[in-house]
Design an enzyme around this catalytic site. Sequence first.
Site, PDB file in Angstrom:
ATOM      1  N   ARG A 230       0.824  -1.216   0.000  1.00 20.67           N
ATOM      2  CA  ARG A 230       0.000   0.000   0.000  1.00 20.67           C
ATOM      3  C   ARG A 230       0.861   1.269   0.000  1.00 20.67           C
ATOM      4  O   ARG A 230       0.976   1.963  -1.002  1.00 20.67           O
ATOM      5  CB  ARG A 230      -0.950  -0.013   1.214  1.00 20.67           C
TER       6      ARG A 230
ATOM      7  N   CYS B 103       8.138   9.869  -0.542  1.00 18.12           N
ATOM      8  CA  CYS B 103       7.289  10.901   0.045  1.00 18.12           C
ATOM      9  C   CYS B 103       7.150  12.016  -0.968  1.00 18.12           C
ATOM     10  O   CYS B 103       8.139  12.649  -1.325  1.00 18.12           O
ATOM     11  CB  CYS B 103       7.886  11.422   1.350  1.00 18.12           C
TER      12      CYS B 103
ATOM     13  N   ASN C 297       9.923   4.190   2.872  1.00 21.26           N
ATOM     14  CA  ASN C 297       9.893   3.599   4.200  1.00 21.26           C
ATOM     15  C   ASN C 297      11.182   2.827   4.432  1.00 21.26           C
ATOM     16  O   ASN C 297      11.831   2.362   3.506  1.00 21.26           O
ATOM     17  CB  ASN C 297       8.728   2.606   4.284  1.00 21.26           C
TER      18      ASN C 297
END
Lengths: 305, 305
Positions: B17, B242, B251
């Site tokens: 996700r 991001c 991440n």
Amino acid sequence: MNAMRPTHVTLVDVGPRDGLQNEAQPVPAATKIKLVHRLQAAGLKHIEVTSFVSPKWVPQMADNAEVMAGIARPPGVRHSVLTPNMKGFEGALAAGADEVVIFAAASEAFSQRNINCSIAESIERFRPVAEAARAHGLRVRAAVSCALGCPYQGEVGTDAVVDVAQRLLDIGAHHIGIADTIGVGTAGRVSAVMEATLKHVPLAELSGHFHDTYGQALTNIHACLQLGIHTFDASVAGLGGCPYAKGATGNVATEDVVYLLHGLGIHTGIDLDALVDAGAFISGALGRKPVSRVANALLAKRTTH
Amino acid sequence: MNAMRPTHVTLVDVGPRDGLQNEAQPVPAATKIKLVHRLQAAGLKHIEVTSFVSPKWVPQMADNAEVMAGIARPPGVRHSVLTPNMKGFEGALAAGADEVVIFAAASEAFSQRNINCSIAESIERFRPVAEAARAHGLRVRAAVSCALGCPYQGEVGTDAVVDVAQRLLDIGAHHIGIADTIGVGTAGRVSAVMEATLKHVPLAELSGHFHDTYGQALTNIHACLQLGIHTFDASVAGLGGCPYAKGATGNVATEDVVYLLHGLGIHTGIDLDALVDAGAFISGALGRKPVSRVANALLAKRTTH
């Protein structure tokens, strides 16, 4: 929990030596000199400048005397050079080095395959270097390599590390650096090795040298800080690599360590922006991006503002 | 010093996700399903699978129902989905999700610029989602984004983070995740924020979500472990990024976290080699190398042996 955490950390930038000696194409002396000057401008007070080793073995450092003669020597900045033998020591002495760096592996397999002798023999070979350095008032910085793992034998025991550290002290080393040459160590092992070594080496003369091959370097430094250790090697722009581990990255980037330390409120005397400039300079000269997350994040921010 | 360190850590892989929603080219549902299966085969027990959000806003997740219908649902594995509103909740419920994920920023500036409303308004909008989820026996996982810094306002206070966490608990969240959305946090700030939040959230229901933009993610996790925190988000192969920070990495890579944890003797139930395979699979599908130092070091070793 952090009662022992230091308020000030000294970083030793090993980029000009440990970093640039791994470049396939030797870097011009003028570029190395500019790099040292930029590191000094950023506030580095301890730099490993070059290696006085045979140019047959390490052609990248053949310009050692030229580099040492070319750099400014401001008071308060310590310049170290690697000296594998007495010939190297004589070069270092003539060049006016403040400190010589000697080394021994904590892995018997590595010592045999890398320098073709036992650990004990390798340390004995450094005895005259350490004695001569002390006789001439130079400091002796000793590194224990493969302290967290060996590319040939795998695990390395804590006892072996402590034994090598003690032997290096016995022949005259002032300082002991614990080096994770192949970057495999994690925080628990690092703490255990450092705690054991601290029974033999004073806190002010123990340092950590971590490669970021498995991304663990900053976490290992974080674990060391909690023991009060306040000296670490690092390499601007993450220069360097390890010829023994394919795909290995180099030393932990000085920029990343400074970001961590300043975030923890620990003083380094280093201006991070000027350090990023130094890393961008040498990376540009090498035709690539810095191997530093902090440098790349800050450089990207500069272009957007 | 490490008396509180957990013996077992649960990792939530958010790659399918949070990772894949940042890809410019949507990834085929069949590839996403294979990725989830590979993560399950590697031992992951908690996976953030997809987002039930309008395909107008996030076309990368338009296949949410197809992906949820296509994955095997072995017992003991929790599948979470992001649900920004009641329409999303209905999709999640129909798809049989175990848990819904809601979120609020700890930065007023971010909330205004990202979703055009105040923090308080954003949380109120989630109240019916949380109530409906609880009424249907689904868990509610809430993330506090920008908890360590904001791309617009810079610093974010600890009080703001704790306040948002408490409000999310008040509307029905079971779990609070503290997210360093732009990866700027360092270990000292992370410890302070976590310690303050632990006064409101039980240890078993608090997690950390760290981006590795400044290379600090593992060190931040290390700091959390010392508080006993034992749940962390991570993203296989470091998937993600991001959009608010140019040059930002994604991440923290699940592989890097597993290597750290196993090195510390902490159990994860994850097979690192199988996880590296999962990361190599999705990285190959995306046409690039994993953004994981551990994955790249281990993959390089495989080719030399």
